[in-house]
Design an enzyme around this catalytic site. Structure first.
Site, short mmCIF file in Angstrom:
data_model
loop_
_atom_site.label_atom_id
_atom_site.label_comp_id
_atom_site.label_asym_id
_atom_site.label_seq_id
_atom_site.Cartn_x
_atom_site.Cartn_y
_atom_site.Cartn_z
N SER A 150 -81.37 29.24 38.70
CA SER A 150 -81.64 29.08 39.83
C SER A 150 -82.39 30.26 40.49
O SER A 150 -83.38 30.67 40.00
CB SER A 150 -80.26 29.04 40.89
OG SER A 150 -80.51 28.39 42.01
N ARG A 219 -73.35 26.80 53.97
CA ARG A 219 -72.53 26.76 52.67
C ARG A 219 -72.66 25.30 52.31
O ARG A 219 -72.67 24.87 51.07
CB ARG A 219 -71.51 27.65 52.46
CG ARG A 219 -70.90 27.64 51.00
CD ARG A 219 -71.87 28.27 49.96
NE ARG A 219 -70.99 28.54 48.70
CZ ARG A 219 -71.48 28.89 47.53
NH1 ARG A 219 -72.78 29.06 47.62
NH2 ARG A 219 -70.79 29.27 46.45
N ASP A 312 -80.24 17.39 37.88
CA ASP A 312 -80.22 18.36 39.26
C ASP A 312 -81.44 18.11 40.02
O ASP A 312 -82.78 18.07 39.37
CB ASP A 312 -81.03 19.71 38.35
CG ASP A 312 -80.99 20.93 39.12
OD1 ASP A 312 -81.06 20.74 40.51
OD2 ASP A 312 -81.23 22.07 38.85
N HIS A 345 -77.33 20.57 39.85
CA HIS A 345 -77.81 21.88 39.98
C HIS A 345 -76.88 22.89 39.38
O HIS A 345 -77.10 23.83 38.64
CB HIS A 345 -78.26 22.51 41.26
CG HIS A 345 -79.15 23.70 41.14
ND1 HIS A 345 -80.01 24.04 40.38
CD2 HIS A 345 -78.92 25.06 41.94
CE1 HIS A 345 -80.33 25.42 40.59
NE2 HIS A 345 -79.53 26.04 41.33
#
Lengths: 370, 370
Positions: A150, A219, A312, A345
């Site tokens: 990432s 978040r 992902d 992901h």
């Protein structure tokens, strides 16, 4: 398998000030880091692991005080895929972070107060420049590998470009050479959630209430993008937590409760201003920037392993395939693996068995070329 | 092509109270609606168009006062794909909405104040039950078709189940028989953005500041899911709006500015509490609910046209294909079209040329079976 207890060290950046990519100066800089395993005499077994948006220096083992286990502990440790009996692994909290390294919550020497939004703009390049100083401080001239997923993968790509002679291999995972508008958009909504929180107060919330709701919202949005629709189906389905009759816009579906929980627990360990600065660094990151694809990694001698995950959708496999293409066009020795996983992901943190096996094999092949 | 000016009517729901699916009573109920074209003598040319989350009764033409053009004006009108020289088209604002129909911002007759969060839970079933009363009020016994996309499509599916004998055909577009956890999660983050806004005040913000930032955030999240990564790339790329040096966590990339704009403009026309109630109705919607797929539409005589769009990742084509499968298993005459478009979910509003052609052809085939 043994378990290892870990300790954090700090490293003060010399010389006292760093000139950032923006031209501004920042200093002094402290970087928190951990190491696992031992550096061999020849100093040829060092691996730098780079963390993602919400990560920190604690990649492996458990801390003496709180017993918290590192974010990539399944991958890194004695006899694990990245075997610390064999390799010397370094992981540092990034510049701009809030887990021991200098960031917006640090004290500005000029004002004796927290930087807050006076903290300068930082880039992935700045983050990597500081890592390079840390590696030098540890007396390592060349890294055996840089590995990260990432945003950690962005740092790996930056190493490949800025310090090609300092790395023997590189493993960018589930990442991209630049953010698409959709990736920028998700980050921007997260930032707006923080900025819209009245407790944010233009970033000057230190010593008072933090913009906890805004950060929790950011978040929550993040977590949706980290998971796949399938992994959510398996994990939650459409299960209800409360009775429909109790309905008052609280969490009813298990997926809602999970997102609330992840949002709330993040608030306890992350500084909202760091979230703003780091996501901006990700959005600015662009190693293509009008260049021909074949010229990006030109001259790179390091061996490269690119890994992506089929489910992902935040950093879809095509973005990794573009990295592979750019490497191949530049005659870089490149291996690519698109791993089947339904974790989305998050797979780079969770689908460790196959990922670890591939990394282990690759690292051994890099070693054997000594 | 001519242009039509439109007028809104209201319809007071008789009898005074509606018994909701939750068992609670609600009344009196007002429903705002518009009609286009003329009902024929035999009353066989009526089409009900159902709107999506942020839609309203104004589907076609432009309003006398403000000139605002209807949300499906490219599709509906004289000599257009849904030809109002031929068909009598009805569109009403849904129950729970905020564009003329009874919703959380309406006055509660018991307290003489706005309902706010005392408004009862509503379901897609309740929304459709009210539409059915409106259709009866217009002296129509059987609709030639019910057509709608997204949440409008959920209403179409509900008509197919609750009032199969009242429809001659149905066109559910870019929709689903139930929300996945991911679809619930996106809605939940939007709701949390509203609820976290201190101006929300447990929904009792009427007469004071509305939770504008929360609603704008919810809309921004929504917009990301309505577009595709490709359509964003075409529309924005990574173009900067401001100079990097001016950086203060404002909008810099064009995509950010666009999202801010869409968020802010939504606030002017939408009630945050309606957003909460309507998204909950979408999340609760579940016409599968443990049933065998083949039993869901059993006995339905209406002809069905299902439409989806290839780049729609919010309501992906597989969900439409499941509707088709459920129809086919129940021996319902069903046509399916998966339209190529890079507009994402928004395609049902934007990719009108192909969509319109298919709808036009389908409606003519339904007519010819008279």
């Amino acid at each position: 398998m043994h378990n290892i207890k870990t300790k954090q060290f700090t490293f003060a950046f010399p010389p006292n000030e760093l000139i950032l990519e923006s031209g501004k100066k920042l200093g002094p800089i402290t970087i928190a880091y951990e190491t696992y395993g031992k550096l061999n005499k020849e100093k040829t077994n060092a691996i730098l692991v780079t963390h993602a948006l919400s990560g920190d220096a604690h990649a492996s083992g458990s801390h003496e005080e709180d017993g918290i286990v590192g974010w990539w502990d399944k991958l890194i440790g004695p006899e694990k895929f990245i075997d610390t009996n064999k390799f010397f692994v370094i992981c540092s909290n990034i510049l701009g972070g809030c887990r021991g390294s200098t960031g917006p919550a640090s004290i500005n020497p000029n004002t004796k107060k927290e930087y807050a939004t006076d903290f300068p703009i930082i880039s992935i390049g700045d983050i990597v420049n500081v890592q390079k100083e840390l590696v030098g401080h540890l007396n390592i001239n060349k890294l055996l590998s840089v590995i990260g997923g990432s945003m950690g993968g962005m740092q790996v790509l930056q190493w490949m470009i800025t310090y090609p002679e300092k790395i023997k291999s590189a493993i960018p995972i589930a990442t991209t050479m630049k953010h698409t508008p959709q990736q920028i958009a998700f980050n921007e909504v997260g930032r707006q959630a923080i900025i819209s929180d009245p407790n944010w107060k233009k970033g000057r919330y230190y010593g008072s209430k933090i913009p906890a709701k805004g950060l929790a919202l950011a978040r929550m949005i993040g977590h949706i993008t980290y998971m796949s629709d399938d992994s959510m189906k398996i994990k939650f389905g459409r299960r209800f937590k409360l009775n429909k009759e109790n309905y008052k816009f609280g969490a009813e579906f298990e997926v809602e409760e999970y997102l609330h929980y992840r949002g709330d627990s993040f608030v306890k360990r992350f500084d909202p201003n760091s979230y703003l600065y780091i996501t901006k660094a990700m959005d600015y990151f662009n190693i293509v920037n009008g260049k021909r694809l074949g010229s990006i990694f030109k001259g790179l001698k390091a061996k490269v392993l690119v890994i992506s995950f089929k489910s992902d959708w935040l950093y879809p496999s095509q973005q990794s395939q573009k990295i592979v293409k750019a490497c191949k066009l530049a005659w870089v020795k490149t291996t690519y693996c698109n791993i089947s996983s339904n974790y989305g992901h998050d797979a780079f943190l969770l689908e460790v068995k196959e990922e670890g096996q591939i990394i282990k094999h690759f690292l051994n092949s890099v070693l054997s070329k000594d």
